[in-house]
Enzyme design. Sequence first.
Site, mmCIF file in Angstrom:
data_model
loop_
_atom_site.group_PDB
_atom_site.id
_atom_site.type_symbol
_atom_site.label_atom_id
_atom_site.label_comp_id
_atom_site.label_asym_id
_atom_site.label_seq_id
_atom_site.Cartn_x
_atom_site.Cartn_y
_atom_site.Cartn_z
ATOM 1 N N CYS A 26 0.830 -1.214 0.000
ATOM 2 C CA CYS A 26 0.000 0.000 0.000
ATOM 3 C C CYS A 26 0.858 1.255 0.000
ATOM 4 O O CYS A 26 1.877 1.305 0.683
ATOM 5 C CB CYS A 26 -0.857 0.070 1.261
ATOM 6 S SG CYS A 26 -1.945 -1.311 1.427
ATOM 7 N N GLY A 60 -0.988 -5.320 6.779
ATOM 8 C CA GLY A 60 0.162 -4.995 7.625
ATOM 9 C C GLY A 60 0.699 -6.151 8.438
ATOM 10 O O GLY A 60 1.657 -5.979 9.187
ATOM 11 N N MET A 95 -4.146 -3.642 -5.085
ATOM 12 C CA MET A 95 -5.324 -3.465 -5.944
ATOM 13 C C MET A 95 -5.431 -2.008 -6.389
ATOM 14 O O MET A 95 -6.204 -1.674 -7.272
ATOM 15 C CB MET A 95 -6.585 -3.900 -5.196
ATOM 16 C CG MET A 95 -6.627 -5.395 -4.942
ATOM 17 S SD MET A 95 -6.712 -6.366 -6.445
ATOM 18 C CE MET A 95 -8.478 -6.298 -6.765
ATOM 19 N N ARG A 123 -12.558 0.753 -6.582
ATOM 20 C CA ARG A 123 -12.240 0.546 -5.175
ATOM 21 C C ARG A 123 -11.529 1.771 -4.595
ATOM 22 O O ARG A 123 -11.625 2.062 -3.420
ATOM 23 C CB ARG A 123 -11.315 -0.679 -5.106
ATOM 24 C CG ARG A 123 -10.806 -1.079 -3.767
ATOM 25 C CD ARG A 123 -9.974 -2.330 -3.995
ATOM 26 N NE ARG A 123 -9.386 -2.853 -2.805
ATOM 27 C CZ ARG A 123 -9.377 -4.150 -2.493
ATOM 28 N NH1 ARG A 123 -9.973 -5.015 -3.261
ATOM 29 N NH2 ARG A 123 -8.780 -4.570 -1.417
ATOM 30 N N GLU A 140 15.873 -5.617 20.235
ATOM 31 C CA GLU A 140 16.055 -6.737 21.161
ATOM 32 C C GLU A 140 15.114 -7.905 20.809
ATOM 33 O O GLU A 140 15.442 -9.071 21.047
ATOM 34 C CB GLU A 140 15.747 -6.233 22.579
ATOM 35 C CG GLU A 140 15.962 -7.227 23.686
ATOM 36 C CD GLU A 140 15.451 -6.674 25.020
ATOM 37 O OE1 GLU A 140 16.274 -6.456 25.915
ATOM 38 O OE2 GLU A 140 14.221 -6.447 25.151
HETATM 39 P P1 XMP Z 1 -0.836 -7.146 3.398
HETATM 40 O O1 XMP Z 1 -0.003 -6.334 4.341
HETATM 41 O O2 XMP Z 1 -1.400 -8.355 4.006
HETATM 42 O O3 XMP Z 1 -2.066 -6.191 3.026
HETATM 43 O O4 XMP Z 1 -0.075 -7.431 2.130
HETATM 44 C C1 XMP Z 1 -3.155 -6.615 2.254
HETATM 45 C C2 XMP Z 1 -4.276 -5.590 2.332
HETATM 46 O O5 XMP Z 1 -3.854 -4.342 1.744
HETATM 47 C C3 XMP Z 1 -4.991 -3.660 1.218
HETATM 48 N N1 XMP Z 1 -4.657 -3.287 -0.173
HETATM 49 C C4 XMP Z 1 -4.223 -2.067 -0.526
HETATM 50 N N2 XMP Z 1 -4.089 -0.923 0.191
HETATM 51 N N3 XMP Z 1 -3.273 0.166 -1.752
HETATM 52 C C5 XMP Z 1 -3.613 0.209 -0.437
HETATM 53 O O6 XMP Z 1 -3.471 1.252 0.193
HETATM 54 C C6 XMP Z 1 -3.393 -0.942 -2.524
HETATM 55 O O7 XMP Z 1 -3.062 -0.943 -3.703
HETATM 56 C C7 XMP Z 1 -3.903 -2.113 -1.874
HETATM 57 N N4 XMP Z 1 -4.181 -3.355 -2.328
HETATM 58 C C8 XMP Z 1 -4.649 -4.039 -1.235
HETATM 59 C C9 XMP Z 1 -6.160 -4.606 1.300
HETATM 60 O O8 XMP Z 1 -6.945 -4.189 2.390
HETATM 61 C C10 XMP Z 1 -5.502 -5.957 1.522
HETATM 62 O O9 XMP Z 1 -6.332 -6.877 2.196
#
Ligand code: XMP
Length: 520
Positions: free
Chosen positions: A344, A379, A426, A439, A507
């Site tokens: 993101c 995250g 996305m 989205r 740590e």
């Molecule tokens: P992780 O950290 O698991 O995050 O890879 C997946 C989640 O990130 C969101 N998502 C996005 N958020 N820009 C964003 O700000 C993007 O392009 C994007 N694509 C996905 C989404 O909630 C996903 O479950």
Amino acid sequence: MAAMRQSGFDDPFYQPADQFFPANNKLGLTFDDITLATLYSEVLPRDTQLDTQLAENLHLNIPAISSDMDTVTEARMAIAMAANGGLGLIHYNMPERQQLSEVSRVKNHVHGLIQEPITVAPDQLIGDVLKMIEERKFAFGTFPVVDEHGKLVGLLSGHVVKPRYAKRKVAAALTPRAQVHTIRQKELGKDPIAHADKFFNEHLGIHKLLVVDDKDHLRGLFTMSDIERIAMERNAQFKPARDARFHLVCGAAVSATRNAFGELDRERILTHVGGLVERGVDVVAVSTAHGHSKGVGDTVKVLRGAFPKLPIIAGNVTSAAGVEYLADCGANAIKVGQGPGSICTTRIVAGVGIPQMTALYVCSRAAAKKKVTVLADGGITKSGDIVKALTLAQAVICGGIFAGCNEAPGDVIEIGGKLYKQYRGMGSLAAMKAGSAARYGQPANPTQKVAAEGIEALKEACGSVDRVLAQLIGGIQSGMGYLGAANLPQLREKARYIRVSPAGMREAAPHDVVELKTGN
Ligand code: XMP
């Protein structure tokens, strides 16, 4: 005894959520900013329960959901998630028709039933079959024989698939239809595995059971070895997540689709979700970057009106007001997370978003009041993050953790001797061009100027979902053992937090050693 379990000396340092987060309200905190304090425990990690209720009709056996992203969740991932007790949300960066068939693939998946077995034709030579086995590296040599209409003609047993018979036709070597053991598709009932298991018990020496329809067309194949493996898995602690009809659960994401005039396209949304419901979808997720918005709220209201019992996930939000709004519109579970995801860039591009633990705390308090649940979305990079998230949320949604798995869409790429899979946001330009622009409230027309809020990246290939989830579950259970929490409600109730300094962070990771092997 009680004195041994608790001490007043701890209280000023290790605080429960309702003291800790308000006391730190000037700072947005995320996973690595905090750590959890241990508590007296009589709970062994392996005895902890991980099931979670996300809505009245949506119960999972583990609190893990794979993201609705086009490099994470299609049918294969959703099947693997549900088979492990979790849930996959099929993304919507594909034609609506295709999303319906992805959902159908999950809902019709019978664990242990090979639904499209490799078949051979009567006029093939045994030599052709041997060549196919060699080329496609099959580890088996028995094949159903079907005619050009898919009708069952017989079974070619591995005993006759030998080079000495290479010049003979399959028709001359097969076990004829009348001697092949079959079962009608409609007789499989609620628990096809139990059915097949019983059959193999009763038919000494028979290792294959073919499934046919009323017209004797081949519809599937059970093998004894698969059934035996599944019977062993049934004793596993975490059972597959299934619906009342014993089908794996499946979710699908939808967007707040607009028509050419920029208005919410109610008809299209209802037709699409109606199709998903017909296919047996267990939950829909109205998935956008900004859930506290009229378009998302109106979409949830339209869906709630048309499908009163359908579990609805909606998001994403990071404020109590956002949770209350979506709950009032009719959502059951709220996705929390704006900008924490590994791909993101929302916080960089838009300057907006809240570090995840603070967002989860604020949202969880509003959610409890509104009797909805919270899904911690984005995250998460390690099992410890999941334990922390689950002190405030009912489940986690992960993209990056699953994107390198075999079951994620896309091919494995080799770079410098290492194997990778593509993983993209996305809100990345490529994904938005493929359809996800709505989205992010961006124009769907790719020729117009759009601001990307995600990147395109690679994840190291990491094997099967089973393997990744086994590691994560082990970590979650370990965390719960340290807190004396036998189940997830107890984890939420018992958690006590403290801030971590940058030195404390250092740590926490391996340090001052030459690492030979990672924990995995
Ligand atoms: P992780 O950290 O698991 O995050 O890879 C997946 C989640 O990130 C969101 N998502 C996005 N958020 N820009 C964003 O700000 C993007 O392009 C994007 N694509 C996905 C989404 O909630 C996903 O479950």
